[in-house]
Design a protein around this motif. Structure first.
Motif, PDB file in Angstrom:
ATOM      1  N   GLU A   1       0.824  -1.204   0.000  1.00  0.00           N
ATOM      2  CA  GLU A   1       0.000   0.000   0.000  1.00  0.00           C
ATOM      3  C   GLU A   1       0.861   1.259   0.000  1.00  0.00           C
ATOM      4  OE1 GLU A   1      -3.036   0.129   2.949  1.00  0.00           O
ATOM      5  OE2 GLU A   1      -4.031  -1.690   2.201  1.00  0.00           O
ATOM      6  N   ARG A   2       0.270   2.331  -0.510  1.00  0.00           N
ATOM      7  CA  ARG A   2       0.897   3.658  -0.455  1.00  0.00           C
ATOM      8  C   ARG A   2      -0.207   4.670  -0.196  1.00  0.00           C
ATOM      9  NH1 ARG A   2       1.717   7.994  -4.101  1.00  0.00           N
ATOM     10  NH2 ARG A   2       3.451   9.305  -3.414  1.00  0.00           N
ATOM     11  N   ALA A   3      -0.062   5.472   0.837  1.00  0.00           N
ATOM     12  CA  ALA A   3      -1.079   6.462   1.175  1.00  0.00           C
ATOM     13  C   ALA A   3      -1.186   7.517   0.076  1.00  0.00           C
ATOM     14  CB  ALA A   3      -0.738   7.136   2.500  1.00  0.00           C
ATOM     15  N   ASN A   4      -2.390   8.023  -0.109  1.00  0.00           N
ATOM     16  CA  ASN A   4      -2.635   9.091  -1.074  1.00  0.00           C
ATOM     17  C   ASN A   4      -2.369  10.427  -0.391  1.00  0.00           C
ATOM     18  OD1 ASN A   4      -3.461  10.850  -3.036  1.00  0.00           O
ATOM     19  ND2 ASN A   4      -5.546  10.050  -3.209  1.00  0.00           N
ATOM     20  N   ASP A   5      -1.206  11.019  -0.645  1.00  0.00           N
ATOM     21  CA  ASP A   5      -0.883  12.274   0.029  1.00  0.00           C
ATOM     22  C   ASP A   5      -1.564  13.480  -0.611  1.00  0.00           C
ATOM     23  OD1 ASP A   5       0.639  12.390  -2.269  1.00  0.00           O
ATOM     24  OD2 ASP A   5       2.569  12.374  -1.256  1.00  0.00           O
ATOM     25  N   LEU A   6      -2.381  13.225  -1.640  1.00  0.00           N
ATOM     26  CA  LEU A   6      -3.231  14.268  -2.219  1.00  0.00           C
ATOM     27  C   LEU A   6      -4.706  13.880  -2.082  1.00  0.00           C
ATOM     28  CD1 LEU A   6      -1.218  15.092  -5.482  1.00  0.00           C
ATOM     29  CD2 LEU A   6      -1.279  16.419  -3.361  1.00  0.00           C
ATOM     30  N   GLY A   7      -5.000  13.027  -1.113  1.00  0.00           N
ATOM     31  CA  GLY A   7      -6.358  12.537  -0.924  1.00  0.00           C
ATOM     32  C   GLY A   7      -7.185  13.395   0.022  1.00  0.00           C
ATOM     33  N   GLN A   8      -8.404  12.960   0.259  1.00  0.00           N
ATOM     34  CA  GLN A   8      -9.404  13.749   0.981  1.00  0.00           C
ATOM     35  C   GLN A   8      -8.938  14.280   2.340  1.00  0.00           C
ATOM     36  OE1 GLN A   8     -11.324  12.557   3.815  1.00  0.00           O
ATOM     37  NE2 GLN A   8     -12.541  14.452   3.970  1.00  0.00           N
ATOM     38  N   PRO A   9      -8.219  13.509   3.155  1.00  0.00           N
ATOM     39  CA  PRO A   9      -7.798  14.087   4.442  1.00  0.00           C
ATOM     40  C   PRO A   9      -6.888  15.305   4.306  1.00  0.00           C
ATOM     41  CG  PRO A   9      -7.613  11.687   4.479  1.00  0.00           C
ATOM     42  CD  PRO A   9      -7.861  12.079   3.052  1.00  0.00           C
ATOM     43  N   HIS A  10      -6.240  15.457   3.156  1.00  0.00           N
ATOM     44  CA  HIS A  10      -5.257  16.532   2.976  1.00  0.00           C
ATOM     45  C   HIS A  10      -5.847  17.786   2.328  1.00  0.00           C
ATOM     46  CE1 HIS A  10      -1.978  13.788   4.048  1.00  0.00           C
ATOM     47  NE2 HIS A  10      -2.626  12.882   3.316  1.00  0.00           N
ATOM     48  N   TRP A  11      -7.086  17.735   1.840  1.00  0.00           N
ATOM     49  CA  TRP A  11      -7.616  18.869   1.072  1.00  0.00           C
ATOM     50  C   TRP A  11      -7.755  20.154   1.875  1.00  0.00           C
ATOM     51  CZ3 TRP A  11     -11.707  15.178  -1.421  1.00  0.00           C
ATOM     52  CH2 TRP A  11     -11.057  14.374  -2.377  1.00  0.00           C
ATOM     53  N   PRO A  12      -8.194  20.120   3.136  1.00  0.00           N
ATOM     54  CA  PRO A  12      -8.240  21.395   3.878  1.00  0.00           C
ATOM     55  C   PRO A  12      -6.861  22.060   3.997  1.00  0.00           C
ATOM     56  CG  PRO A  12      -9.617  19.763   4.967  1.00  0.00           C
ATOM     57  CD  PRO A  12      -8.848  19.027   3.913  1.00  0.00           C
ATOM     58  N   ALA A  13      -5.826  21.259   4.275  1.00  0.00           N
ATOM     59  CA  ALA A  13      -4.483  21.831   4.378  1.00  0.00           C
ATOM     60  C   ALA A  13      -3.995  22.343   3.032  1.00  0.00           C
ATOM     61  CB  ALA A  13      -3.512  20.786   4.925  1.00  0.00           C
ATOM     62  N   MET A  14      -4.332  21.630   1.952  1.00  0.00           N
ATOM     63  CA  MET A  14      -3.949  22.076   0.618  1.00  0.00           C
ATOM     64  C   MET A  14      -4.620  23.407   0.283  1.00  0.00           C
ATOM     65  SD  MET A  14      -4.138  18.328  -1.205  1.00  0.00           S
ATOM     66  CE  MET A  14      -4.124  18.919  -2.898  1.00  0.00           C
ATOM     67  N   ALA A  15      -5.888  23.541   0.684  1.00  0.00           N
ATOM     68  CA  ALA A  15      -6.583  24.811   0.460  1.00  0.00           C
ATOM     69  C   ALA A  15      -5.924  25.924   1.279  1.00  0.00           C
ATOM     70  CB  ALA A  15      -8.056  24.672   0.831  1.00  0.00           C
ATOM     71  N   GLY A  16      -5.518  25.591   2.512  1.00  0.00           N
ATOM     72  CA  GLY A  16      -4.876  26.593   3.363  1.00  0.00           C
ATOM     73  C   GLY A  16      -3.578  27.115   2.787  1.00  0.00           C
ATOM     74  N   LYS A  17      -2.869  26.286   2.023  1.00  0.00           N
ATOM     75  CA  LYS A  17      -1.602  26.718   1.431  1.00  0.00           C
ATOM     76  C   LYS A  17      -1.793  27.763   0.333  1.00  0.00           C
ATOM     77  CE  LYS A  17       1.030  22.518   2.458  1.00  0.00           C
ATOM     78  NZ  LYS A  17       1.759  21.347   1.897  1.00  0.00           N
ATOM     79  N   CYS A  18      -3.031  27.925  -0.114  1.00  0.00           N
ATOM     80  CA  CYS A  18      -3.312  28.964  -1.118  1.00  0.00           C
ATOM     81  C   CYS A  18      -3.473  30.339  -0.480  1.00  0.00           C
ATOM     82  CB  CYS A  18      -4.558  28.603  -1.921  1.00  0.00           C
ATOM     83  SG  CYS A  18      -4.340  27.123  -2.957  1.00  0.00           S
ATOM     84  N   ASP A  19      -3.417  30.406   0.860  1.00  0.00           N
ATOM     85  CA  ASP A  19      -3.339  31.667   1.607  1.00  0.00           C
ATOM     86  C   ASP A  19      -4.495  32.626   1.319  1.00  0.00           C
ATOM     87  OD1 ASP A  19      -0.878  30.888   2.742  1.00  0.00           O
ATOM     88  OD2 ASP A  19       0.216  31.611   0.996  1.00  0.00           O
ATOM     89  N   GLY A  20      -5.690  32.068   1.075  1.00  0.00           N
ATOM     90  CA  GLY A  20      -6.852  32.932   0.851  1.00  0.00           C
ATOM     91  C   GLY A  20      -6.784  33.762  -0.419  1.00  0.00           C
ATOM     92  N   ARG A  21      -5.945  33.368  -1.373  1.00  0.00           N
ATOM     93  CA  ARG A  21      -5.746  34.171  -2.581  1.00  0.00           C
ATOM     94  C   ARG A  21      -6.442  33.608  -3.811  1.00  0.00           C
ATOM     95  NH1 ARG A  21       0.021  34.576  -4.047  1.00  0.00           N
ATOM     96  NH2 ARG A  21       0.376  32.592  -2.961  1.00  0.00           N
ATOM     97  N   THR A  22      -7.273  32.570  -3.658  1.00  0.00           N
ATOM     98  CA  THR A  22      -7.864  31.961  -4.844  1.00  0.00           C
ATOM     99  C   THR A  22      -8.835  32.894  -5.556  1.00  0.00           C
ATOM    100  OG1 THR A  22      -9.562  30.903  -3.473  1.00  0.00           O
ATOM    101  CG2 THR A  22      -7.587  29.606  -3.981  1.00  0.00           C
ATOM    102  N   GLY A  23      -9.380  33.858  -4.851  1.00  0.00           N
ATOM    103  CA  GLY A  23     -10.268  34.822  -5.494  1.00  0.00           C
ATOM    104  C   GLY A  23      -9.565  35.664  -6.533  1.00  0.00           C
ATOM    105  N   SER A  24      -8.244  35.766  -6.455  1.00  0.00           N
ATOM    106  CA  SER A  24      -7.498  36.507  -7.470  1.00  0.00           C
ATOM    107  C   SER A  24      -7.420  35.737  -8.781  1.00  0.00           C
ATOM    108  CB  SER A  24      -6.082  36.825  -6.970  1.00  0.00           C
ATOM    109  OG  SER A  24      -5.315  35.641  -6.827  1.00  0.00           O
TER     110      SER A  24
END
Length: 319
Positions: free
Chosen positions: A138-161
């Motif tokens: 097995e290999r964990a999905n490091d881009l899977g559902q548990p990681h999406w909130p942190a991935m969104a946080g790395k965009c620093d609230g700038r996605t509206g740009s």
């Protein structure tokens, strides 16, 4: 050209002494790809791809990737086989990089999938899902559902740009995917089977490539990742139900989806689209405008995300 680490004629000659594949007759860099250094090698005995893995690839996972592709090739899937040296090793080092020789497979990558091609990839995906029944590593999905909130946080609230609609789309999808199913079948899955990772000749699939996002996750999630890549126009504005129906028919011939998996498809589609929204948004916001790498528009998957949020299982299946 996607050659970050050069290989000289002397480097290659020394490298090939490890193998029993003949002498080099041609060697050139390959322009495609953005992660690794790739070369087309022709020898007196065949054609191969030499890959040097660069910093963006998880080096510790390379033995797992090579074991997986060897397993799939052994199962007679059209997956390029890693070539082992005289001591039986596939993973090497060359010019201070992990390296591997891989079997060359002929074919042309797809740009605008047809209905018939969508059927073929659905069938191939089902075969892949069957072929890993006995691949237990097995290999964990490091881009899977548990990681999406942190991935969104790395965009620093700038996605509206990027697009004013994007923050709300991301927030709604993060909320929806908190109900991610935990009781559906899991296996080793590709998670990146875009048209450019499928090679075809004469309507026949000759190669399934680029397994470097493969991991252990829901089989139906993998199906929806493929659905999101094959069943929309490149900008995500147009849905192609005929392609979706063909994809489903092809997969049903070789593996198929259970009633529980079908019921979860719209939510899994939101997750598949969200994963690419988030990675593309991060790259969009953090890649310099003058970089050689072409940034990919996150809204191409933002539009898919909006479509899946309003879809029914029948719509996903092209009915």
């Amino acid at each position: 050209m996607a050659v970050f680490t050069p290989v000289t004629a002397a480097d290659l000659e020394t490298f090939l002494t490890r193998y029993d594949i003949g002498e080099a007759t041609s060697f050139k860099g390959i322009a495609e790809g953005v992660q690794n250094s790739n070369f087309l090698l022709e020898t007196t005995r065949g054609r191969y791809i030499l890959t040097l893995y660069e910093d963006r690839v998880e080096t510790a996972a390379l033995p797992w990737f090579l074991a997986l592709t060897t397993h799939l090739a052994d199962k007679r899937l059209p997956v390029p086989r890693p070539i082992v040296d005289r001591q039986g090793f596939a993973l090497q080092r060359l010019n201070d990089r992990p390296a591997c020789l891989i079997e060359f497979v002929p074919g042309v990558s797809i740009t605008d999938p047809s209905v018939a091609q969508s059927h073929e990839v659905g069938a191939a995906l089902g075969r892949l899902h069957r072929a890993v029944d006995d691949f237990t590593a097995e290999r964990a999905n490091d881009l899977g559902q548990p990681h999406w909130p942190a991935m969104a946080g790395k965009c620093d609230g700038r996605t509206g740009s990027i697009d004013p609609a994007l923050p709300d789309l991301i927030d709604a999808a993060l909320a929806a995917t908190t109900a991610w199913p935990s009781d559906l079948p899991r296996a080793t899955v590709h998670t990146d089977l875009f048209p450019d990772n499928v090679l075809m000749l004469g309507g026949r699939i000759t190669g399934l490539i680029d397994f470097y996002f493969a991991c252990t996750d829901l089989i139906a999630y993998d199906y929806m990742t493929t659905h999101s890549a094959w069943c929309f126009s490149p900008d995500g504005a147009t849905y192609h139900p005929a392609r979706a129906a063909a994809l489903a028919a092809g997969h049903a011939e070789t593996r198929g989806l259970s009633a529980a998996e079908v019921a979860a498809l719209p939510l899994l589609g939101q997750g598949a689209a969200l994963r690419f929204v988030l990675t593309r948004a991060y790259d969009w916001l953090n890649t310099p405008a003058d970089a050689l790498v072409t940034r990919k528009d996150p809204m191409a998957f933002g539009r898919r995300l909006a479509w899946y949020a309003a879809a029914t299982p029948d719509m996903v299946l092209g009915r």
